[in-house]
Design an enzyme around this catalytic site. Structure first.
Site, PDB file in Angstrom:
ATOM      1  N   THR A 126       0.840  -1.210   0.000  1.00  0.00           N
ATOM      2  CA  THR A 126       0.000   0.000   0.000  1.00  0.00           C
ATOM      3  C   THR A 126       0.872   1.255   0.000  1.00  0.00           C
ATOM      4  O   THR A 126       0.783   2.095  -0.908  1.00  0.00           O
ATOM      5  CB  THR A 126      -0.918  -0.006   1.243  1.00  0.00           C
ATOM      6  OG1 THR A 126      -1.721  -1.183   1.214  1.00  0.00           O
ATOM      7  CG2 THR A 126      -1.818   1.216   1.257  1.00  0.00           C
ATOM      8  N   ARG A 161       8.476  -9.204  -0.817  1.00  0.00           N
ATOM      9  CA  ARG A 161       8.472 -10.601  -0.366  1.00  0.00           C
ATOM     10  C   ARG A 161       8.287 -11.534  -1.553  1.00  0.00           C
ATOM     11  O   ARG A 161       8.959 -12.544  -1.684  1.00  0.00           O
ATOM     12  CB  ARG A 161       7.325 -10.775   0.646  1.00  0.00           C
ATOM     13  CG  ARG A 161       7.214 -12.130   1.274  1.00  0.00           C
ATOM     14  CD  ARG A 161       6.170 -12.086   2.385  1.00  0.00           C
ATOM     15  NE  ARG A 161       5.086 -11.153   2.083  1.00  0.00           N
ATOM     16  CZ  ARG A 161       4.260 -10.656   2.982  1.00  0.00           C
ATOM     17  NH1 ARG A 161       4.386 -10.985   4.238  1.00  0.00           N
ATOM     18  NH2 ARG A 161       3.292  -9.816   2.637  1.00  0.00           N
ATOM     19  N   GLU A 200       8.464  10.223   9.706  1.00  0.00           N
ATOM     20  CA  GLU A 200       7.239  11.029   9.745  1.00  0.00           C
ATOM     21  C   GLU A 200       5.983  10.177   9.534  1.00  0.00           C
ATOM     22  O   GLU A 200       4.950  10.399  10.164  1.00  0.00           O
ATOM     23  CB  GLU A 200       7.295  12.123   8.662  1.00  0.00           C
ATOM     24  CG  GLU A 200       6.113  13.057   8.653  1.00  0.00           C
ATOM     25  CD  GLU A 200       5.958  13.819   9.950  1.00  0.00           C
ATOM     26  OE1 GLU A 200       6.780  14.696  10.235  1.00  0.00           O
ATOM     27  OE2 GLU A 200       5.002  13.529  10.721  1.00  0.00           O
ATOM     28  N   GLY A 222      -0.176   8.950   9.911  1.00  0.00           N
ATOM     29  CA  GLY A 222      -0.246   8.954   8.434  1.00  0.00           C
ATOM     30  C   GLY A 222       0.256  10.245   7.810  1.00  0.00           C
ATOM     31  O   GLY A 222       1.426  10.603   7.965  1.00  0.00           O
ATOM     32  N   LYS A 242       1.963   4.274  18.707  1.00  0.00           N
ATOM     33  CA  LYS A 242       2.161   5.644  18.221  1.00  0.00           C
ATOM     34  C   LYS A 242       2.179   6.628  19.393  1.00  0.00           C
ATOM     35  O   LYS A 242       2.970   7.581  19.401  1.00  0.00           O
ATOM     36  CB  LYS A 242       1.047   6.003  17.230  1.00  0.00           C
ATOM     37  CG  LYS A 242       1.121   5.219  15.930  1.00  0.00           C
ATOM     38  CD  LYS A 242      -0.170   5.384  15.146  1.00  0.00           C
ATOM     39  CE  LYS A 242      -0.136   4.674  13.810  1.00  0.00           C
ATOM     40  NZ  LYS A 242      -1.482   4.538  13.211  1.00  0.00           N
TER      41      LYS A 242
HETATM   42  P1  NAP Z   1       1.484  -3.829   2.926  1.00  0.00           P
HETATM   43  O1  NAP Z   1       0.509  -3.250   1.987  1.00  0.00           O
HETATM   44  O2  NAP Z   1       1.181  -5.130   3.580  1.00  0.00           O
HETATM   45  O3  NAP Z   1       2.895  -3.910   2.172  1.00  0.00           O
HETATM   46  C1  NAP Z   1       4.010  -4.506   2.776  1.00  0.00           C
HETATM   47  C2  NAP Z   1       5.082  -4.690   1.738  1.00  0.00           C
HETATM   48  O4  NAP Z   1       6.211  -5.267   2.360  1.00  0.00           O
HETATM   49  C3  NAP Z   1       4.694  -5.632   0.607  1.00  0.00           C
HETATM   50  O5  NAP Z   1       5.131  -5.123  -0.612  1.00  0.00           O
HETATM   51  C4  NAP Z   1       5.441  -6.926   0.935  1.00  0.00           C
HETATM   52  O6  NAP Z   1       5.846  -7.665  -0.201  1.00  0.00           O
HETATM   53  C5  NAP Z   1       6.681  -6.377   1.580  1.00  0.00           C
HETATM   54  N1  NAP Z   1       7.329  -7.301   2.479  1.00  0.00           N
HETATM   55  C6  NAP Z   1       6.796  -8.058   3.452  1.00  0.00           C
HETATM   56  N2  NAP Z   1       7.753  -8.741   4.093  1.00  0.00           N
HETATM   57  C7  NAP Z   1       8.922  -8.408   3.484  1.00  0.00           C
HETATM   58  C8  NAP Z   1      10.256  -8.778   3.680  1.00  0.00           C
HETATM   59  N3  NAP Z   1      10.613  -9.635   4.627  1.00  0.00           N
HETATM   60  N4  NAP Z   1      11.205  -8.213   2.881  1.00  0.00           N
HETATM   61  C9  NAP Z   1      10.875  -7.344   1.908  1.00  0.00           C
HETATM   62  N5  NAP Z   1       9.605  -6.941   1.687  1.00  0.00           N
HETATM   63  C10 NAP Z   1       8.653  -7.484   2.472  1.00  0.00           C
HETATM   64  O7  NAP Z   1       1.773  -2.802   4.132  1.00  0.00           O
HETATM   65  P2  NAP Z   1       1.599  -1.211   4.123  1.00  0.00           P
HETATM   66  O8  NAP Z   1       0.195  -0.900   4.469  1.00  0.00           O
HETATM   67  O9  NAP Z   1       2.197  -0.657   2.898  1.00  0.00           O
HETATM   68  O10 NAP Z   1       2.456  -0.821   5.407  1.00  0.00           O
HETATM   69  C11 NAP Z   1       3.843  -0.791   5.370  1.00  0.00           C
HETATM   70  C12 NAP Z   1       4.354  -0.126   6.648  1.00  0.00           C
HETATM   71  O11 NAP Z   1       3.827   1.191   6.722  1.00  0.00           O
HETATM   72  C13 NAP Z   1       3.894  -0.828   7.938  1.00  0.00           C
HETATM   73  O12 NAP Z   1       4.915  -0.693   8.893  1.00  0.00           O
HETATM   74  C14 NAP Z   1       2.683  -0.008   8.353  1.00  0.00           C
HETATM   75  O13 NAP Z   1       2.452  -0.051   9.756  1.00  0.00           O
HETATM   76  C15 NAP Z   1       3.116   1.374   7.948  1.00  0.00           C
HETATM   77  N6  NAP Z   1       2.046   2.319   7.688  1.00  0.00           N
HETATM   78  C16 NAP Z   1       0.993   1.968   6.916  1.00  0.00           C
HETATM   79  C17 NAP Z   1      -0.018   2.896   6.666  1.00  0.00           C
HETATM   80  C18 NAP Z   1      -1.203   2.556   5.831  1.00  0.00           C
HETATM   81  O14 NAP Z   1      -2.132   3.379   5.770  1.00  0.00           O
HETATM   82  N7  NAP Z   1      -1.237   1.418   5.159  1.00  0.00           N
HETATM   83  C19 NAP Z   1       0.070   4.175   7.235  1.00  0.00           C
HETATM   84  C20 NAP Z   1       1.184   4.498   8.024  1.00  0.00           C
HETATM   85  C21 NAP Z   1       2.152   3.571   8.239  1.00  0.00           C
HETATM   86  P3  NAP Z   1       4.757  -8.345  -1.157  1.00  0.00           P
HETATM   87  O15 NAP Z   1       4.054  -7.189  -1.811  1.00  0.00           O
HETATM   88  O16 NAP Z   1       5.553  -9.122  -2.104  1.00  0.00           O
HETATM   89  O17 NAP Z   1       3.848  -9.147  -0.275  1.00  0.00           O
HETATM   90  N1  HSE Z   2      -3.172   0.767  10.357  1.00  0.00           N
HETATM   91  C1  HSE Z   2      -2.841   2.112  10.638  1.00  0.00           C
HETATM   92  C2  HSE Z   2      -4.105   2.882  10.911  1.00  0.00           C
HETATM   93  C3  HSE Z   2      -2.130   2.718   9.463  1.00  0.00           C
HETATM   94  O1  HSE Z   2      -5.194   2.386  10.622  1.00  0.00           O
HETATM   95  O2  HSE Z   2      -4.017   3.971  11.466  1.00  0.00           O
HETATM   96  C4  HSE Z   2      -1.595   4.094   9.763  1.00  0.00           C
HETATM   97  O3  HSE Z   2      -0.551   4.026  10.682  1.00  0.00           O
END
Ligand code: NAP
Ligand code: HSE
Length: 436
Positions: A16, A48, A132, A137, A208
């Site tokens: 994402t 991954r 950040e 977010g 957080k």
């Molecule tokens: P996500 O959609 O599940 O994406 C995770 C990515 O990491 C995928 O591309 C996955 O690969 C890859 N991955 C997983 N294990 C791995 C490994 N061992 N080595 C290399 N790549 C690996 O997660 P996301 O929502 O983008 O979130 C990513 C981070 O941002 C998390 O720490 C989350 O807490 C943080 N975050 C998310 C949001 C949000 O709104 N989503 C907001 C703020 C912070 P594949 O694609 O091949 O499975």
């Molecule tokens: N899963 C988290 C949320 C993503 O819903 O706030 C942003 O850190």
């Protein structure tokens, strides 16, 4: 920080948030170059599963499932780390730092668990960690606390820090949808963590809050010191009753200094419906932060989701490319040099409370509950029970909502345990503080 005009970065994780980063790097390349005076080049991607379809134009950028391709590449200056979870993230970030790469991460679970260790390592190696996107977010709250508000002693933080749970609570009430349906939608929209239990049980918000508390007050806070309760047991009825009484239910994260002690909680809380925090809906977050000089400041906006989070990541990239991030990161150590603040014991937190019980519809039930509350010196402010059907046997149940006057968490916990042992209790029950 490299001074060459080209800044070579790698992307670890392309889900994402990583997908949003790629989109901004591609759509705003000119703007980024103009704002940094550098060309930002995405040189490598690590995921991954390299076979996964990504709906992104990755062109010739090498995609690997081996982070060593980045660690061992001397041309890479910095890695954007947007993978969730603590392991292997801890090892990967450590290895990246040791290989001379600076790190931009959105991973709050990692920073909560190992932030101090990773920051110390980065300082020792002369590297920078930017984060950040790890809190709230798209809202620039880390930058506010680490730079714009540093002339202040922070006295309180009251916030919604989890977009998924705020989305669920808002949708359940506005559209009368079930908890399960809304959670599925939050996952589909990319708001939820890989393990959404972290969102709904208050863990993500508490992580957080712990990070913000450390930055704001220089005090390390483990999760066990935060009164923590999730939204999993909230029913639509609770949201409707709260609404009729003039409140919205919000997963409120609070970190406040009161009489020299630090009070910490993440709990679903009834908030007067005209307050800005109550009006923060959907996946939005809000952070109200009070400084001794600046007074009360509010920051609100998208707290989760692809593009808002990627916006925060790219803000870090720009700060890194211009050299600002390195200066801010170095000064973080000075910000942390403060006396630890004693914690307010959890049982002594004093608030009003909302309590809802499902009970057998028979004589003396209300009297038993009122008696337990009275014996725990808890004064009732209002009682509500809708009329129930007249049944001849004991099969009928009633929903009972009690609002209390101010009492302590400890007294309420004792009373709740005694009420839970009553033979008249049926089904779920819930208690939530009221933020007046
Ligand atoms: P996500 O959609 O599940 O994406 C995770 C990515 O990491 C995928 O591309 C996955 O690969 C890859 N991955 C997983 N294990 C791995 C490994 N061992 N080595 C290399 N790549 C690996 O997660 P996301 O929502 O983008 O979130 C990513 C981070 O941002 C998390 O720490 C989350 O807490 C943080 N975050 C998310 C949001 C949000 O709104 N989503 C907001 C703020 C912070 P594949 O694609 O091949 O499975
Ligand atoms: N899963 C988290 C949320 C993503 O819903 O706030 C942003 O850190």
């Amino acid at each position: 920080m490299p001074s060459s005009p080209e800044l070579n970065i790698a992307l670890i994780g392309c889900g994402t948030v990583g997908g949003g980063v790629v989109r901004i790097l591609q759509s705003s390349a000119d703007l980024l170059a103009q704002r940094t005076g550098r060309t930002i080049c995405l040189r490598r991607i690590v995921v991954r599963d390299v076979k996964k379809r990504r709906n992104l134009e990755l062109g010739q950028i090498p995609v690997s499932d081996d982070i060593r391709t980045v660690i061992d590449d001397p041309e890479i200056h910095a890695a954007i780390h947007v993978v969730g979870g603590v392991n292997p993230a801890r090892t990967d970030v450590t290895n990246l730092l040791q290989a001379g790469k600076d790190v931009i991460t959105a991973n709050k679970a990692l920073l909560y668990a190992h932030g101090s260790e990773l920051f110390a390592l980065a300082h020792q190696l002369g590297r920078t960690i930017c984060f950040e996107a790890a809190v709230a977010g798209g809202i620039p709250i880390i930058s506010a606390v680490n730079t714009a508000l540093t002339a202040n002693r922070i006295v309180s933080i009251e916030a919604i820090l989890n977009g998924t749970s705020n989305f669920i609570l808002s949708r359940m009430l506005d559209r009368r949808q079930s908890y399960e349906d809304v959670l599925t939608e939050a996952q589909a929209r990319g708001y939820a963590e890989a393990d959404p239990a972290m969102d709904v049980d208050g863990t993500d918000a508490a992580q957080k809050l712990s990070i913000l508390t450390q930055l704001a007050y220089g005090t390390t806070v483990p999760l066990r010191d935060i009164v923590r309760q999730g939204i999993q047991h909230i029913e639509l009825l609770d949201l409707l009753v709260a609404s009729e009484l003039g409140y919205r239910v919000k997963l409120l994260a609070t970190s406040r200094i009161s009489k020299g002690r630090l009070e910490l909680s993440v709990q679903p809380t009834l908030v007067r419906n005209d307050r800005p925090v109550a009006l923060t809906s959907g996946a939005d977050n809000i952070v109200s932060i009070e400084g001794d000089a600046v007074g009360l400041m509010r920051f609100s906006g998208a707290g989760a989701g692809q593009m808002p989070t990627a916006s925060a990541v790219l803000a870090d990239v720009i700060d890194y490319a211009t050299g600002r991030a390195a200066i801010t990161f170095q000064s973080l150590q000075r910000l942390q040099e403060r006396e630890p603040i004693p914690l307010q014991p959890q049982d002594e937190l004093s608030r009003r409370y909302y309590m809802r019980f499902t009970v057998a519809d028979r004589p003396h039930v209300l009297a038993d509950i009122a008696d337990i509350l009275g014996r725990n010196e808890i004064s009732i402010s209002s009682v509500r029970q809708d009329e129930t059907a007249d049944v001849d046997d004991e099969s009928g149940v009633a929903r009972l909502v009690i609002m209390t006057h101010r009492t302590t968490e400890g007294r309420l916990r004792e009373a709740d345990a005694a009420i839970a042992a009553l033979s008249s209790l049926r089904g779920s029950r819930i208690r939530m503080p009221i933020a007046d």
